[in-house]
Design a protein around this motif. Sequence first.
Motif, PDB file in Angstrom:
ATOM      1  N   LEU A 279       2.411  81.941  54.965  1.00 38.16           N
ATOM      2  CA  LEU A 279       3.242  81.900  56.438  1.00 38.16           C
ATOM      3  C   LEU A 279       2.357  82.250  57.596  1.00 38.16           C
ATOM      4  O   LEU A 279       2.612  81.530  58.548  1.00 38.16           O
ATOM      5  CB  LEU A 279       4.175  83.180  56.224  1.00 38.16           C
TER       6      LEU A 279
ATOM      7  N   ALA B 270       7.879  80.424  61.441  1.00 40.16           N
ATOM      8  CA  ALA B 270       6.771  81.156  60.462  1.00 40.16           C
ATOM      9  C   ALA B 270       6.399  82.268  61.065  1.00 40.16           C
ATOM     10  O   ALA B 270       6.116  83.240  60.174  1.00 40.16           O
ATOM     11  CB  ALA B 270       5.772  80.003  60.220  1.00 40.16           C
TER      12      ALA B 270
ATOM     13  N   GLU C 169       9.352  84.993  60.190  1.00 39.22           N
ATOM     14  CA  GLU C 169       9.286  85.025  58.855  1.00 39.22           C
ATOM     15  C   GLU C 169       7.895  86.039  58.430  1.00 39.22           C
ATOM     16  O   GLU C 169       8.278  86.894  57.638  1.00 39.22           O
ATOM     17  CB  GLU C 169       9.184  83.917  58.026  1.00 39.22           C
ATOM     18  N   TYR C 170       6.748  85.659  58.835  1.00 36.06           N
ATOM     19  CA  TYR C 170       5.633  86.399  58.597  1.00 36.06           C
ATOM     20  C   TYR C 170       5.814  87.934  58.913  1.00 36.06           C
ATOM     21  O   TYR C 170       5.600  88.888  58.083  1.00 36.06           O
ATOM     22  CB  TYR C 170       4.530  85.953  59.184  1.00 36.06           C
TER      23      TYR C 170
END
Length: 78
Positions: free
Chosen positions: A46, A62, A65-66
């Motif tokens: 990620l 991304a 989400e990370y």
Amino acid sequence: MMKNVQIPYELFMLLLRYHLMEDDTCLEEIRQGLEKKLDSLVQHELYGKYKTAPTQEEREKARQEYLDRRGVPDSFRW
């Protein structure tokens, strides 16, 4: 392309004990070690996607989400 994955020595020894000596008393430790490694690999992927995504929208998705997987609270994010 095949990639190599490094695991801690202790986890390697537990895997050897399980597979070669047929000692299944260490299954829970193996499961936890492999889950920890898998989480680490996913976070690394990620982060790499966040840094190299072609569009700003993909980078932001991304990044979010990370940060979610890392457990960073929304109030601490920029």
